[in-house]
Design a protein around this motif. Structure first.
Motif, PDB file in Angstrom:
ATOM      1  N   ASP A  41     -15.698  12.001   0.924  1.00 51.39           N
ATOM      2  CA  ASP A  41     -14.804  11.242   0.053  1.00 51.39           C
ATOM      3  C   ASP A  41     -13.954  11.971  -1.118  1.00 51.39           C
ATOM      4  O   ASP A  41     -13.011  11.535  -1.374  1.00 51.39           O
ATOM      5  CB  ASP A  41     -15.531   9.873  -0.131  1.00 51.39           C
ATOM      6  CG  ASP A  41     -15.624   8.768   1.047  1.00 51.39           C
ATOM      7  OD1 ASP A  41     -14.941   9.069   1.864  1.00 51.39           O
ATOM      8  OD2 ASP A  41     -16.242   8.064   1.022  1.00 51.39           O
ATOM      9  N   ARG A  51      -9.862   7.938   7.348  1.00 48.74           N
ATOM     10  CA  ARG A  51     -10.246   6.596   6.596  1.00 48.74           C
ATOM     11  C   ARG A  51      -9.406   6.204   5.518  1.00 48.74           C
ATOM     12  O   ARG A  51      -9.025   5.192   5.325  1.00 48.74           O
ATOM     13  CB  ARG A  51     -11.829   6.307   6.539  1.00 48.74           C
ATOM     14  CG  ARG A  51     -12.581   6.104   7.875  1.00 48.74           C
ATOM     15  CD  ARG A  51     -14.014   6.437   7.567  1.00 48.74           C
ATOM     16  NE  ARG A  51     -14.818   5.361   6.898  1.00 48.74           N
ATOM     17  CZ  ARG A  51     -15.968   5.044   6.904  1.00 48.74           C
ATOM     18  NH1 ARG A  51     -16.967   5.896   7.288  1.00 48.74           N
ATOM     19  NH2 ARG A  51     -16.370   3.960   6.294  1.00 48.74           N
ATOM     20  N   ARG A  52      -9.363   7.121   4.730  1.00 45.08           N
ATOM     21  CA  ARG A  52      -8.889   7.081   3.222  1.00 45.08           C
ATOM     22  C   ARG A  52      -7.337   6.732   3.495  1.00 45.08           C
ATOM     23  O   ARG A  52      -6.596   6.058   2.893  1.00 45.08           O
ATOM     24  CB  ARG A  52      -8.928   8.291   2.388  1.00 45.08           C
ATOM     25  CG  ARG A  52      -8.530   8.092   1.161  1.00 45.08           C
ATOM     26  CD  ARG A  52      -9.634   7.236   0.216  1.00 45.08           C
ATOM     27  NE  ARG A  52      -9.066   7.150  -1.153  1.00 45.08           N
ATOM     28  CZ  ARG A  52      -9.544   7.871  -2.135  1.00 45.08           C
ATOM     29  NH1 ARG A  52     -10.446   8.512  -1.967  1.00 45.08           N
ATOM     30  NH2 ARG A  52      -8.896   7.971  -3.359  1.00 45.08           N
ATOM     31  N   ALA A  76     -12.076  -1.969  10.058  1.00 40.87           N
ATOM     32  CA  ALA A  76     -11.786  -2.512   8.514  1.00 40.87           C
ATOM     33  C   ALA A  76     -10.215  -2.875   8.352  1.00 40.87           C
ATOM     34  O   ALA A  76      -9.907  -3.086   7.197  1.00 40.87           O
ATOM     35  CB  ALA A  76     -12.031  -1.120   7.917  1.00 40.87           C
ATOM     36  N   GLY A  95      -7.327  -1.499   9.507  1.00 45.01           N
ATOM     37  CA  GLY A  95      -6.319  -0.428   9.556  1.00 45.01           C
ATOM     38  C   GLY A  95      -5.895  -0.329  11.097  1.00 45.01           C
ATOM     39  O   GLY A  95      -6.155  -0.955  11.902  1.00 45.01           O
ATOM     40  N   ILE A  98     -11.705   2.651  11.655  1.00 46.96           N
ATOM     41  CA  ILE A  98     -10.630   2.028  10.920  1.00 46.96           C
ATOM     42  C   ILE A  98     -10.004   0.725  11.247  1.00 46.96           C
ATOM     43  O   ILE A  98      -9.806  -0.197  10.560  1.00 46.96           O
ATOM     44  CB  ILE A  98      -9.592   2.991  11.212  1.00 46.96           C
ATOM     45  CG1 ILE A  98      -9.924   4.585  10.493  1.00 46.96           C
ATOM     46  CG2 ILE A  98      -8.223   2.782  10.614  1.00 46.96           C
ATOM     47  CD1 ILE A  98      -8.965   5.756  10.516  1.00 46.96           C
ATOM     48  N   ALA A 139      -5.880   5.307   6.186  1.00 48.93           N
ATOM     49  CA  ALA A 139      -5.703   4.024   6.572  1.00 48.93           C
ATOM     50  C   ALA A 139      -6.080   3.111   5.554  1.00 48.93           C
ATOM     51  O   ALA A 139      -5.286   2.036   5.659  1.00 48.93           O
ATOM     52  CB  ALA A 139      -7.066   3.831   7.938  1.00 48.93           C
ATOM     53  N   GLN A 140      -6.928   3.306   4.905  1.00 52.26           N
ATOM     54  CA  GLN A 140      -7.326   2.167   3.592  1.00 52.26           C
ATOM     55  C   GLN A 140      -5.834   2.050   2.793  1.00 52.26           C
ATOM     56  O   GLN A 140      -5.709   0.936   2.196  1.00 52.26           O
ATOM     57  CB  GLN A 140      -8.327   2.685   2.807  1.00 52.26           C
ATOM     58  CG  GLN A 140      -9.685   2.531   3.438  1.00 52.26           C
ATOM     59  CD  GLN A 140     -10.688   3.265   2.567  1.00 52.26           C
ATOM     60  OE1 GLN A 140     -10.711   3.745   1.664  1.00 52.26           O
ATOM     61  NE2 GLN A 140     -12.018   3.248   3.181  1.00 52.26           N
ATOM     62  N   GLU A 141      -5.206   3.101   2.553  1.00 47.74           N
ATOM     63  CA  GLU A 141      -3.694   3.033   1.945  1.00 47.74           C
ATOM     64  C   GLU A 141      -2.763   2.651   2.593  1.00 47.74           C
ATOM     65  O   GLU A 141      -1.686   2.533   2.179  1.00 47.74           O
ATOM     66  CB  GLU A 141      -3.397   4.580   1.249  1.00 47.74           C
ATOM     67  CG  GLU A 141      -4.745   4.942   0.371  1.00 47.74           C
ATOM     68  CD  GLU A 141      -4.345   4.323  -0.977  1.00 47.74           C
ATOM     69  OE1 GLU A 141      -3.585   3.747  -1.276  1.00 47.74           O
ATOM     70  OE2 GLU A 141      -5.368   4.626  -1.897  1.00 47.74           O
ATOM     71  N   GLN A 199       0.795  -1.092   0.086  1.00 47.60           N
ATOM     72  CA  GLN A 199       0.058   0.018  -0.055  1.00 47.60           C
ATOM     73  C   GLN A 199       0.724   1.282  -0.079  1.00 47.60           C
ATOM     74  O   GLN A 199       1.687   1.099   0.684  1.00 47.60           O
ATOM     75  CB  GLN A 199      -0.735   0.095   1.143  1.00 47.60           C
ATOM     76  CG  GLN A 199      -1.959  -1.035   1.242  1.00 47.60           C
ATOM     77  CD  GLN A 199      -2.634  -1.257   2.570  1.00 47.60           C
ATOM     78  OE1 GLN A 199      -2.143  -1.602   3.412  1.00 47.60           O
ATOM     79  NE2 GLN A 199      -3.964  -0.981   2.495  1.00 47.60           N
TER      80      GLN A 199
END
Length: 257
Positions: A225, A25-26, A54, A56, A51, A28-30, A3
Motif C-alpha cells: 500500500d 485496489r487504491r 468493496a 468499486g 474491488i 478503485a477506492q478513488e 472521487q
C-alpha cells in the motif's frame, strides 16, 4: 464529494498480487474503473472481485504481458468495455536470482521480455487511445535495482534500469501531447516476490525476514500500500507538471553507504 479518479480507467499489470493488487485496489477506492491484468486468471479475478465487493468497478483480463497479441487484446477489450484508457501502470515482473555466467539466454530473454518489453508493448498500445482522448499518464514500476543492485540480479537489474530510461524517453516523446510518464523505484517490499526470494533451507523464513527488516535504514521493509500511494501520486492530475520523474520509495535503502 466526487472521487478524484471518478470516470477514469486504469490498467494495472501484475494486478493479481503484491504491489499490483494494492495499486488496483487504491485506484478503485478513488473511483477509477480498473482493468486487472495478470498471467494467472484466478489471481486477476480475485483482485477484481475484492474491488467489486468493496463497491468499486473492475474487470479481470488474464494475459502474458510479454506477448504482443495478449497486450493488443487487453487494450482492445478495455476500450470495448470502458471506451477509454486514462492510466497505464506497468507493474508486472519476474525476478530470478542467477549469477551472470549461470544465466542462460532463455532465462535472460524471459526476464527482459516480461519486465522491459512488456512496458514497451503496453505503452505503445495505449498511447494512441490516450492521444485520441487528449492525454493520459503512464506509471512504470521499476526497482532500486535500476540504480544499485545485489549479487545474482544481472538480468533483473538490467530490465529495471531499462524501464527507468525508457520512461524518460516516453515522457519526452509525448510531453507536448499531454501524456505524462513517471517511474517508481520501490525498495524491499513485503510481497510474494520478496517471500519467494528468501526461500532458504538452512535459515527459517522468519529469520531472513527479520534480517531484511533490520537491514533497512527505516527499520522495516515496505508494504504494498505504501508503494501504491506513490504510484497514485505519480499518476495524479494534481501533479500535472511532473513527467519523466523518478520517484524512489525504498525506506532509505539507496542512501546508505
Amino acid at each position: 464529494m466526487e472521487q478524484k479518479w471518478s470516470g477514469k480507467v486504469a490498467i494495472v499489470t501484475g494486478g493479481g498480487g503484491g504491489i499490483g493488487r494494492a495499486v488496483a485496489r487504491r485506484f478503485a477506492q478513488e473511483g477509477a474503473r480498473v482493468v486487472v491484468v495478470n498471467r494467472t486468471a484466478a489471481k486477476a479475478e480475485q483482485t477484481a472481485e475484492e474491488i467489486r465487493a468493496a463497491g468499486g468497478e473492475a474487470i479481470a483480463l488474464p494475459a502474458d504481458v510479454s506477448l504482443e497479441a495478449d497486450v493488443s487484446r487487453v487494450v482492445a477489450d478495455t476500450l470495448a468495455h470502458y471506451g477509454r484508457i486514462d492510466v497505464m501502470v506497468n507493474n508486472a515482473a519476474i525476478c530470478p536470482q542467477v549469477r551472470l555466467t549461470d544465466l542462460s539466454l532463455s532465462q535472460w530473454n524471459e526476464v527482459i521480455t516480461n519486465n522491459l518489453t512488456s512496458v514497451f508493448l503496453f505503452s505503445k498500445a495505449v498511447i494512441p487511445a490516450m492521444l485520441q482522448a487528449g492525454g493520459g499518464v503512464i506509471v512504470n514500476v521499476s526497482s532500486v535495482h535500476a540504480v544499485a543492485t545485489l549479487e545474482g540480479y544481472s538480468a533483473y537489474a538490467a530490465s529495471k534500469g531499462g524501464i527507468a530510461a525508457m520512461t524518460r524517453a516516453i515522457a519526452l516523446d509525448y510531453a507536448k501531447e499531454n501524456i505524462r510518464a513517471n517511474v517508481v523505484l520501490p525498495g524491499a517490499v513485503h510481497t510474494p516476490m520478496l517471500e519467494s526470494s528468501v526461500k532458504n533451507l538452512d535459515t527459517p523464513k522468519e529469520e531472513i525476514m527479520r534480517q531484511w527488516n533490520d537491514s533497512q535504514p527505516i527499520g522495516r521493509v515496505g508494504q504494498p500500500d505504501e508503494i501504491a500511494a506513490v504510484v497514485l501520486f505519480a499518476a495524479s492530475p494534481e501533479n500535472s507538471f511532473m513527467t519523466g520523474a523518478t520517484l524512489v520509495a525504498d525506506g532509505g535503502m539507496t542512501i546508505e553507504l
